[in-house]
Design an enzyme around this catalytic site. Structure first.
Site, PDB file in Angstrom:
ATOM      1  N   ASN A 126      34.773  49.073  44.542  1.00  0.00           N
ATOM      2  CA  ASN A 126      34.057  50.187  43.924  1.00  0.00           C
ATOM      3  C   ASN A 126      32.575  49.878  44.080  1.00  0.00           C
ATOM      4  O   ASN A 126      32.044  49.028  43.372  1.00  0.00           O
ATOM      5  CB  ASN A 126      34.447  50.302  42.439  1.00  0.00           C
ATOM      6  N   LYS A 133      30.097  51.655  43.400  1.00  0.00           N
ATOM      7  CA  LYS A 133      29.250  52.294  42.375  1.00  0.00           C
ATOM      8  C   LYS A 133      28.031  52.924  43.067  1.00  0.00           C
ATOM      9  O   LYS A 133      28.142  53.351  44.217  1.00  0.00           O
ATOM     10  CB  LYS A 133      28.877  51.279  41.284  1.00  0.00           C
ATOM     11  N   HIS A 141      36.913  55.921  35.266  1.00  0.00           N
ATOM     12  CA  HIS A 141      36.236  54.613  35.194  1.00  0.00           C
ATOM     13  C   HIS A 141      35.474  54.540  33.875  1.00  0.00           C
ATOM     14  O   HIS A 141      34.942  55.553  33.404  1.00  0.00           O
ATOM     15  CB  HIS A 141      35.280  54.444  36.383  1.00  0.00           C
ATOM     16  N   GLU A 154      32.629  53.578  33.161  1.00  0.00           N
ATOM     17  CA  GLU A 154      31.241  54.072  33.226  1.00  0.00           C
ATOM     18  C   GLU A 154      31.220  55.593  33.139  1.00  0.00           C
ATOM     19  O   GLU A 154      30.298  56.177  32.547  1.00  0.00           O
ATOM     20  CB  GLU A 154      30.566  53.560  34.509  1.00  0.00           C
ATOM     21  N   GLU A 187      40.883  47.771  33.383  1.00  0.00           N
ATOM     22  CA  GLU A 187      39.539  47.200  33.433  1.00  0.00           C
ATOM     23  C   GLU A 187      39.000  47.070  32.014  1.00  0.00           C
ATOM     24  O   GLU A 187      38.451  48.042  31.459  1.00  0.00           O
ATOM     25  CB  GLU A 187      38.604  48.112  34.240  1.00  0.00           C
ATOM     26  N   GLY A 225      31.072  43.771  35.044  1.00  0.00           N
ATOM     27  CA  GLY A 225      29.679  43.458  35.336  1.00  0.00           C
ATOM     28  C   GLY A 225      29.079  42.400  34.429  1.00  0.00           C
ATOM     29  O   GLY A 225      27.863  42.204  34.414  1.00  0.00           O
ATOM     30  N   SER A 227      34.798  41.640  36.794  1.00  0.00           N
ATOM     31  CA  SER A 227      34.271  40.327  37.201  1.00  0.00           C
ATOM     32  C   SER A 227      35.246  39.514  38.051  1.00  0.00           C
ATOM     33  O   SER A 227      35.315  38.292  37.921  1.00  0.00           O
ATOM     34  CB  SER A 227      33.813  39.526  35.970  1.00  0.00           C
TER      35      SER A 227
HETATM   36  P1  13P Z   1      32.605  44.129  38.402  1.00  0.00           P
HETATM   37  O1  13P Z   1      33.577  43.558  39.418  1.00  0.00           O
HETATM   38  O2  13P Z   1      31.198  44.174  38.888  1.00  0.00           O
HETATM   39  O3  13P Z   1      32.766  43.486  37.065  1.00  0.00           O
HETATM   40  O4  13P Z   1      33.023  45.672  38.201  1.00  0.00           O
HETATM   41  C1  13P Z   1      34.343  45.998  37.962  1.00  0.00           C
HETATM   42  C2  13P Z   1      34.491  47.471  38.080  1.00  0.00           C
HETATM   43  O5  13P Z   1      33.945  48.225  37.302  1.00  0.00           O
HETATM   44  C3  13P Z   1      35.288  47.990  39.196  1.00  0.00           C
HETATM   45  O6  13P Z   1      35.540  49.354  39.035  1.00  0.00           O
END
Ligand code: 13P
Length: 234
Positions: free
Chosen positions: A9, A11, A90, A92, A159, A165, A197
């Protein structure tokens, strides 16, 4: 036997040039995986990945079929590109853009109706985990989507919000515990990914858990060698 899946992803990162370099490196490594790229790079990904083992997808879509929804992208538009996957719900999107369970469920249904495999993301916040509400939260998020025609061939990604993150990954046992709970509400065929992570040095231990079928990778998916190593760990 469930087929493993590692999806990146990206982002809101990258440029046309970094996208080209990353896709070239992943293709050259010849690993089976998927990348979810920002909308402006969909055409570039479609072109570059045709005939390779790398599938590609988008990071969100509209729940509406068409109309006066400025800035939105429909499932049919993604389908026209040959988009295979789309992330739905997601954290976010849920937390920064206020997407509700009902809205996420509508997006999930819209993707499936267009023949695109949704990757439904669920996960609890730290506060919810500490209050002992993890199962209640992920069940609520999952059930809202399942109410729209069942799971089909959709993928589910667990997740935990506190692991995204932050560099603070769930332990393999913590991931397995939630995956086993989700598995109980899904078919034995449904692929369940862990995200939060995941790095080259922790991927193998997490992927070794019986109900973890791969990963959804954020930060590490932007670093070619890290992402390739994670794909190989799967
Ligand atoms: P990270 O791997 O940066 O923690 O992000 C995970 C994520 O949100 C994947 O959709």
């Amino acid at each position: 036997m469930r087929e493993r899946l590692v999806a990146g992803n990206w982002k809101m990162h990258g440029s046309r040039e970094s996208c080209r370099a990353l896709l070239d490196a992943i293709v050259a490594a010849d690993v089976a995986c998927a990348v979810c790229v920002p909308f402006p790079y969909l055409a570039q990904a479609a072109e570059r990945l045709r005939g390779t083992r790398v599938a590609w997808g988008a990071q969100t879509l509209s729940e509406h079929a068409q109309g006066a929804f400025t800035g939105e992208v429909s499932a049919a538009m993604l389908g026209e590109f040959g988009c295979r996957y789309v992330l739905v719900g997601h954290s976010e999107r849920r937390h920064l853009f206020g997407e509700t369970d009902a809205q996420v469920a509508a997006k999930f249904a819209a993707a499936r109706a267009a023949g695109i495999t949704p990757i439904l993301c669920v996960g609890e916040t730290l506060q919810e985990r500490e209050a002992g509400r993890t199962q209640e939260v992920v069940a609520r998020q999952l059930d809202a989507a399942l109410a729209r025609g069942g799971i089909g061939d959709a993928v589910v990604a667990y997740e935990p919000v506190w692991a995204i993150g932050t560099g603070r990954t769930a332990t393999p046992e913590q991931a397995q515990e939630v995956h086993a709970f989700l598995r109980g509400r899904l078919s034995a065929q449904t692929r369940l990914l862990y995200g939060g992570s995941v790095k080259p040095d922790n991927a193998a231990a997490i992927f070794a858990m019986p109900d973890v079928d791969g990963g959804l990778i954020g930060g590490a998916s932007l670093v070619a060698n890290d992402f390739i190593a994670i794909c190989r760990a799967a």
